[in-house]
Each structure stands twice: as structure tokens, then as C-alpha cells.
Motif scaffolding. Structure first.
Motif, short mmCIF file in Angstrom:
data_model
loop_
_atom_site.label_atom_id
_atom_site.label_comp_id
_atom_site.label_asym_id
_atom_site.label_seq_id
_atom_site.Cartn_x
_atom_site.Cartn_y
_atom_site.Cartn_z
N ASN A 1 -3.14 8.46 18.58
CA ASN A 1 -2.82 7.38 19.50
C ASN A 1 -1.31 7.25 19.71
O ASN A 1 -0.52 7.29 18.75
N LYS B 1 -14.94 15.50 26.53
CA LYS B 1 -15.88 16.29 25.75
C LYS B 1 -15.50 17.76 25.83
O LYS B 1 -14.66 18.15 26.65
N LYS C 1 -20.64 12.14 17.60
CA LYS C 1 -20.13 11.62 18.87
C LYS C 1 -18.63 11.37 18.80
O LYS C 1 -17.89 11.64 19.76
N ARG C 2 -18.16 10.89 17.67
CA ARG C 2 -16.73 10.58 17.52
C ARG C 2 -15.88 11.85 17.58
O ARG C 2 -14.81 11.85 18.17
N TYR C 3 -16.37 12.92 16.98
CA TYR C 3 -15.61 14.16 16.95
C TYR C 3 -15.74 14.97 18.23
O TYR C 3 -14.79 15.63 18.66
N THR C 4 -16.90 14.98 18.84
CA THR C 4 -17.16 15.86 19.98
C THR C 4 -17.31 15.13 21.30
O THR C 4 -17.32 15.75 22.35
N ASN C 5 -17.45 13.80 21.24
CA ASN C 5 -17.74 12.99 22.43
C ASN C 5 -18.97 13.52 23.17
O ASN C 5 -19.04 13.52 24.38
N ARG D 1 -23.33 9.05 14.99
CA ARG D 1 -22.07 8.34 15.22
C ARG D 1 -20.86 9.24 15.00
O ARG D 1 -19.95 9.30 15.84
N GLU D 2 -20.84 9.97 13.88
CA GLU D 2 -19.70 10.84 13.57
C GLU D 2 -19.64 12.04 14.51
O GLU D 2 -18.56 12.46 14.91
N TYR E 1 -25.65 7.75 10.93
CA TYR E 1 -24.28 8.16 10.61
C TYR E 1 -23.96 9.51 11.26
O TYR E 1 -22.86 9.70 11.79
N TYR F 1 -7.23 16.84 21.90
CA TYR F 1 -7.01 15.42 21.70
C TYR F 1 -5.79 15.22 20.80
O TYR F 1 -5.31 16.16 20.16
#
Length: 276
Positions: A77, A29, A204-208, A201-202, A198, A74
Motif C-alpha cells: 500500500n 487477477k 481469493k486474497r492472493y489471486t483475486n 478466503r486466502e 479459510y 501487485y
């Protein structure tokens, strides 16, 4: 990934350097610290979220994070990378104009090959001095660092622009601009025409991080700056940054910083007295 340089800074040093290579080593994060960071990417590709902006970083490029800027790194992968960084306290910067220039904002620097190699060489020299047991190595690190910072400040206008704003970066910008206000999930979702599910969810995905966690981090950063720059009471500061009562402020502050607001303020006062 263990951040050895941060432990060196926590031990009272004014400059710390470190080289790390890895793959799929993404920060959990956003975080921030009270000192500058220069992050030079030796190879690979990385992305950096800094406050409400996202920057891409390629081999031979570097980014500077001023104190108290929220950021995390980040990558895609299975893409290996190698980087060298230097942490340094504002007090190590000799030239006031250089300190002012570097404090303005984070930014990616994309120099030509010769200039980039010059920066890389100085970063390597700083890292070498840190591991050298000979005398005056701390003074040598400071001199090398200031030479590096002057080179960077001379070309500060060459900073690259952040990536084009997305819906999430627009939301982050809004949160940074309105963090002291009472922001609810429903109001935020409505403002940006998203469903609450939404949005969560988004985000959290970008910022954790959850939205409330992110807002609290912004508020605590602001409070720390006010501790350093003013003599206002903790109660007044807690209200200004957006907390309805000082008890809640104290609890959130300690959960993030690891100490109470009063102890943190005393720490700043002691540092000023000792000139650290």
C-alpha cells in the motif's frame, strides 16, 4: 491501469512498449497472453505471482514472462513505482537458442549495476523507436530487442529464485499439477488441512480469483497450447484438459478468451500460414 501496449499488440504489431508509473495500481487477477513480456522496474518494489510462484522485484531488476504463463503484479500500500515493459511475439526472436532459453520459465533477473543499466538503455531505445515517425522504426525495434534478448540469454543462469513457498503457493503448485482432475473444494481443503472457508478466503486474497476460476484458466491455457501443437479434435482436447463435456468447455473457453475454441484454432492456423 490502462495497458496501452496490449492494445498495440492486439492491433497486429509484433513488438510493443510502454512506460507507466503509479501507486496502489494492483492487477485485479492473474492473466496471460500469447507473447513474451519483459517488465523492468525503474523504481519502487513490486511482487509478481507467476503460475505457482511469487517473486519480489526491486528497482533495477526485471522479470520475463513467457507466453501462456499466468501472472499478476501487485505492491504494498502507498508504495509508488515506475516500470517500462516490452511485449514481443516469439516470431520476432531471431536466434532459436535464445528463444528456447527464454521460453523455459519466468524469472527475475538481478544484474549488476552496469548490466542493468545496459538493459534499461535498450528498453528506452525500443520505447523511443516506437514513438518515432521515421522510417524503419519497426525494423529498428526488432534489432534492438534481439540485442537485448541476447544479453539476457547470456546471463540466464543469474535468474533469482522465487520467494519461499507458502501454503498458498503449495496449493497453486498442486492445482497446476492436477488441473485436469476433478478437484473439489472439500478435497483440496482436506489435503492442506484447512477449512473450506479459510482456503477460499486466502486463495481469493492472493489471486483475486476463486479456485474454480483459477483451475479453468489453467485448463484453457493448456487447451490453447494443444491447439497450436497438435491436430487433435476439440472434443479430445476438452477431455484431456479436464472438462467432462465439450459444451461446458466451449462455454468456459469463450468466457475467458472471447471467442469459440474453433475460431481460436483457426486464428492460430491463419497465423502460421501468414508467418505471423
Amino acid at each position: 491501469m490502462i495497458d496501452t501496449a496490449s492494445f498495440i499488440m492486439a492491433g497486429g504489431q509484433m513488438i510493443a512498449s510502454e512506460r507507466i508509473q503509479g501507486v496502489n495500481d494492483n492487477m485485479a487477477k492473474s492473466h496471460y497472453h500469447e507473447y513474451f513480456e519483459i517488465y523492468y522496474l525503474e523504481y519502487g518494489k513490486r511482487y509478481h505471482m507467476v503460475d505457482d510462484n511469487i517473486y519480489s522485484l526491486n528497482s533495477g531488476e526485471f522479470i520475463i514472462f513467457p507466453p501462456y504463463s499466468m501472472h499478476h503484479s501487485y505492491g504494498d500500500n502507498d508504495v509508488p513505482f515506475k516500470r517500462v515493459l516490452v511485449y514481443f511475439s516469439p516470431e520476432t526472436v531471431i536466434v532459436p537458442e535464445v528463444l528456447h532459453t527464454l521460453s523455459q520459465s519466468a524469472g527475475v533477473y538481478r544484474f549488476d549495476t552496469k548490466a542493468s543499466q545496459s538493459v534499461h538503455l535498450l528498453l528506452n531505445d525500443i520505447l523511443k523507436e516506437q514513438g518515432d515517425g521515421e522510417g524503419f522504426h519497426s525494423d529498428a525495434m526488432k534489432m534492438l530487442l534481439n540485442l537485448l534478448l541476447i544479453k539476457i540469454a547470456r546471463r540466464a543462469d543469474e535468474k533469482a529464485a522465487p520467494e519461499n513457498r507458502s501454503r498458498i503457493t503449495e496449493i497453486l503448485h498442486y492445482l497446476h499439477s492436477h488441473s485436469s482432475e476433478n478437484i473439489t473444494l472439500e478435497d483440496l481443503a482436506s489435503r492442506f488441512y484447512l477449512s473450506p472457508y479459510y482456503l477460499c478466503r486466502e486463495f481469493k486474497r492472493y489471486t483475486n480469483s476463486t479456485i474454480i476460476q483459477y483451475i479453468n484458466h489453467i485448463r484453457i491455457i493448456h487447451a490453447q497450447r494443444l491447439f497450436m501443437e497438435t491436430n487433435r479434435t476439440i472434443t479430445d482436447i476438452s477431455k484431456e484438459v479436464g472438462f467432462s463435456n465439450v459444451t461446458h468447455f466451449n462455454r468456459v473457453f469463450k468466457s475467458i478468451i472471447g471467442m469459440s475454441p474453433s475460431k481460436n484454432r483457426k486464428q492460430y492456423a491463419d497465423q502460421k500460414k501468414t508467418g505471423q
